[in-house]
Design a protein around this motif. Structure first.
Motif: not given
Ligand SMILES: Nc1ncnc2c1ncn2[C@@H]1O[C@H](COP(=O)(O)OP(=O)(O)OP(=O)(O)O)[C@@H](O)[C@H]1O
Length: 596
Positions: A553-565
Motif C-alpha cells: 500500500q505504501e509503495l502504491r502510495k509512493d507510486i501514485s505520488v511519483i506518478t502524479r509528480a
C-alpha cells in the motif's frame, strides 16, 4: 413411472454412531439432501466437497417411513404389475444399512413386501370385471443355488423358462380384446454388498461373499446395460448369474424396476470419530471377554464336571456292590470249604462204619428213635436251626420273599434286590427239607448226609460261579466307567483348552485393537501437532502477508505520488517544449525576415 427408478434411503443413525456424531453423517462431514432428489457431501467447515453431489429419482432421509417409500417408488410398479407389466423392486446396500427393514419392515411400519401383497389383493378385489390367478414363490439364492423356502424338505430349484406370478383374464369371455394378462413381479432383499477385503472373511464366508459380490456385480452390469440407449445396448448378460436369470423377465422388455439403495449415515467418519468407535468396540470386546464369552463354556465344563461326579458316584456304588459280592463270594467259598471238610469227615465216618461186621453191631450204636427213621434229612433241622442264616422260613414264603420279610430274616440287611430272588429260594428249599425232618429221629445216615452235602456243595459251587460271573461283569462295568470318566476328563480338558484358546484369541484381538487404538492416538496426536504447527505457520504467514500488504500500500502510495509528480513534470516539460518550439519558430521566422 420411468422404466428404472433409483432411490437412496438413508437409515437413521444408530445410537452408538449418534453418540459419536453430531449430525447426519457424523464427524466433520455430512450428507445433505437437496429437494428430495439430490444428495451432496459437505465438509462442515469448508462447504460442499467437490465432485460429491449425486442426483437420483428419490432421496429419503432417516425420518422417511416405509409407507412413504412404498408410496413414492413401489406402489405404481405394483399397479402396473396387476395391469400386466412385469416389475422388480429390490433393496441394495451394505450390511445393516436397512435392506430388510425396507423390504419386510416391522409391525408398526410394514415394508414393501407386505404392503405390495396387500395392494395386489386389494387391487385384484376391486377389479370387478377381471378374475385373477396369483402364483407365489419364495426362494433364496445361496452360493449360486436356489433354495425353495416354502418347501419343507429344503428342495433345490431349477430355473425354468415359464412365467409365474400374476395372471388375470376378463370375466366376460366375450370381451376378447383384453383376454389374458400375465405379469411377473419380483420383490428382492439382496445380500449385503461388502468389499471382501473390508470384511476380512475367510473359508465358507469368503466363498459366500464371492458369490454375493459376483451376482451383485452382474446385476449392476445388467442394469447398466438396460439403462443404455437401445441401439448401443448390445448383449445383456442375464445368464451370468442365477439372480439375473430369475429377474430377467421382470427386468428387461416392458418391465419396470425400482432400485432402493440403502445407506447407513455413519459410514462417513472422521479420524476422531473412528477412534471413538474403535474405543467403543474395544470396550465391547472387553465386556465380552469379562462376561459372556466364557459363560457358555463354563456351563459346559460345569455340566461335564457334574457328569464326572455322577459317574464317580456310580463307580463308588458299583465298587461297594463289588465289595459286597466279594464278601459274599468269600463267605460262600468259606462255606464250600467247610462243607468239603464235613464231607471228608463224613467219608471218614462212613468208612469207619463199614468196619462194623454186621448191621446189628451198627444198630446197637444208634438211638432207639433213629432205628425207625427214614434215611433222609435226619438231624438236618436241628443242626442248622441254631444258625441265624438258616432260620426257618414261613410256609407261605414259597420261592420269593418280600423285602421286609427278607430284611427280618437277614437281620435288617438287604443289599441287593436281585439277590432276594436267588437266595430265599435256596434257603427256603433247604429249610423245607429241614422242616420235613422235624418229626423224625435226629441221626441221619452217613451216606444220605454225604449225598445231601454233595448236593449242597454243588449248589454252592453254582452260586459261587454265578457270583464270580457277576463280579466279572461288575469289574467290566467299573472298567467302562473308568474309561468314560477318563474320556470325560479329556473332554473337560479339551474344553478348557478351547476356552483358553478363545480367551487368548480375544486377548489377542483386544491387544490388536488397543495397538490400533494407540497407533491412531499417536497419529491423532501427530495430526494435532501438525495442525498446531500449521496454524502457527499460518499465523506467521498472515502477519507477513499483512506487512507485505502494508508495504505494498505504501509503495502504491509512493507510486501514485511519483506518478502524479511525473505527470506534473511531464506537463511542465510539454509546456516548456511547446514554448521553446514557439520561440524557435519565432526566431526562424525573424531570421528569414531579416534576410536581404
Ligand atoms: N429406516 C429405518 N428406520 C428404523 N430402523 C431401521 C431403518 N433401517 C434399518 N433399521 C434398523 O437397522 C438395523 C439393520 O437393518 P437391516 O437388518 O434391515 O439391515 P440389512 O441391510 O438388511 O442388513 P443385512 O445385510 O444383514 O441383511 C435393524 O435393527 C433395523 O431395524
Amino acid at each position: 413411472m420411468e422404466k428404472i427408478s433409483v432411490a437412496v434411503r438413508f437409515r437413521p443413525p444408530n445410537q452408538a454412531a449418534a453418540d459419536l456424531s453430531s449430525g447426519f453423517g457424523g464427524g466433520d462431514r455430512e450428507w445433505r439432501i437437496d429437494d428430495g432428489s439430490r444428495v451432496s457431501l459437505l465438509h462442515r467447515a469448508a462447504g460442499p466437497v467437490p465432485g460429491a453431489s449425486f442426483a437420483f429419482d428419490h432421496v429419503f432421509d432417516g425420518a422417511t417411513t416405509n409407507e412413504q417409500v412404498y408410496a413414492s417408488v413401489v406402489r405404481a410398479l405394483i399397479h402396473s404389475a396387476v395391469d400386466g407389466f412385469n416389475g422388480t423392486a429390490f433393496a441394495y446396500g451394505q450390511t445393516s444399512s436397512g435392506k430388510t427393514f425396507t423390504m419386510n419392515g416391522c409391525d408398526s411400519d410394514p415394508g414393501i413386501i407386505p404392503r405390495a401383497i396387500r395392494d395386489i389383493f386389494d387391487t385384484a378385489r376391486q377389479a370387478e370385471d377381471r378374475e385373477f390367478l396369483i402364483r407365489v414363490s419364495y426362494m433364496e439364492i445361496y452360493n449360486e443355488e436356489i433354495n425353495d423356502l416354502l418347501s419343507l424338505e429344503g428342495q433345490k430349484l431349477q430355473i425354468h423358462e415359464n412365467l409365474e406370478v400374476i395372471e388375470s383374464s376378463a370375466k366376460n369371455q366375450m370381451d376378447s380384446r383384453d383376454a389374458i394378462r400375465v405379469s411377473v413381479l419380483n420383490l428382492v432383499d439382496l445380500a449385503g454388498s461388502e468389499r471382501i477385503v473390508k470384511t476380512g472373511a475367510e473359508g465358507v464366508r469368503l466363498n459366500e461373499g464371492k458369490h454375493i459380490n459376483k451376482s451383485l456385480m452382474i446385476l449392476g452390469n445388467v442394469i447398466n446395460k438396460l439403462s443404455e440407449n437401445g441401439k448401443q445396448r448390445g448383449h445383456i448378460p442375464y445368464r451370468d448369474s442365477k439372480l439375473t436369470r430369475i429377474l430377467q423377465p421382470a427386468l428387461g422388455g416392458n418391465a419396470k424396476t425400482s432400485i432402493i439403495c440403502t445407506a447407513a449415515p455413519e459410514e462417513i467418519l472422521t479420524d476422531a470419530a473412528l477412534l471413538k468407535r474403535q474405543k467403543l468396540e474395544i470396550e465391547e470386546l472387553r465386556k465380552k471377554l469379562q462376561g459372556s464369552h466364557s459363560e457358555g463354556l463354563e456351563q459346559v465344563v460345569l455340566k461335564l464336571r457334574n457328569d464326572m461326579y455322577k459317574s464317580e458316584l456310580e463307580r463308588d456304588r458299583l465298587a461297594m456292590e463289588l465289595e459286597e459280592e466279594r464278601k459274599l463270594r468269600e463267605t460262600l467259598e468259606h462255606r464250600v470249604a467247610e462243607q468239603q471238610k464235613k464231607l471228608e469227615d463224613l467219608n471218614n465216618t462212613s468208612i469207619s462204619a463199614e468196619h462194623f461186621q454186621d448191621s446189628t453191631q451198627l444198630d446197637a450204636l444208634k438211638t432207639p428213635d433213629s432205628k425207625y427213621a427214614p434215611e433222609d434229612f435226619v438231624a438236618c433241622r436241628l443242626r442248622y436251626s441254631n444258625d441265624v442264616e438258616f432260620s426257618p422260613i414261613p410256609e407261605t414264603l414259597d420261592n420269593v420273599a418280600d423285602e421286609d420279610l427278607w430284611a427280618r430274616l437277614n437281620k435288617g440287611c438287604v443289599t441287593d434286590l436281585d439277590m432276594l430272588e436267588m437266595t430265599p429260594g435256596l434257603k427256603h428249599e433247604e429249610s423245607m427239607q429241614k422242616d420235613s425232618t422235624s418229626a423224625v429221629p435226629l441221626e441221619e445216615p452217613a451216606e444220605a448226609r454225604c449225598k445231601r452235602l454233595e448236593k449242597d456243595c454243588i449248589s454252592n459251587h453254582q452260586q459261587l460261579e454265578e457270583s464270580k460271573g457277576r463280579c466279572v461283569m461288575l469289574e467290566k462295568e467299573i472298567e467302562m466307567l473308568r474309561d468314560e470318566n477318563s474320556s470325560l476328563q479329556q473332554e473337560v480338558s479339551k474344553y478348557k483348552q478351547e476356552d483358553d484358546r478363545i480367551i487368548a484369541e480375544k486377548q489377542e484381538q483386544l491387544e490388536d485393537a488397543m495397538m490400533r487404538c494407540a497407533v491412531l492416538e499417536k497419529e491423532l496426536f501427530r495430526y494435532r501437532q501438525d495442525a498446531d504447527r500449521l496454524a502457527a505457520e499460518k499465523q506467521d504467514l498472515l502477519g507477513e502477508l499483512n506487512t507485505e500488504k502494508q508495504k505494498m500500500q505504501e509503495l502504491r502510495k509512493d507510486i501514485s505520488v511519483i506518478t502524479r509528480a511525473f505527470s506534473q513534470r511531464e506537463g511542465q516539460l510539454t509546456s516548456l517544449y511547446s514554448k521553446s518550439k514557439a520561440i524557435v519558430e519565432h526566431c526562424k521566422s525573424s531570421q528569414v525576415a531579416a534576410l536581404p
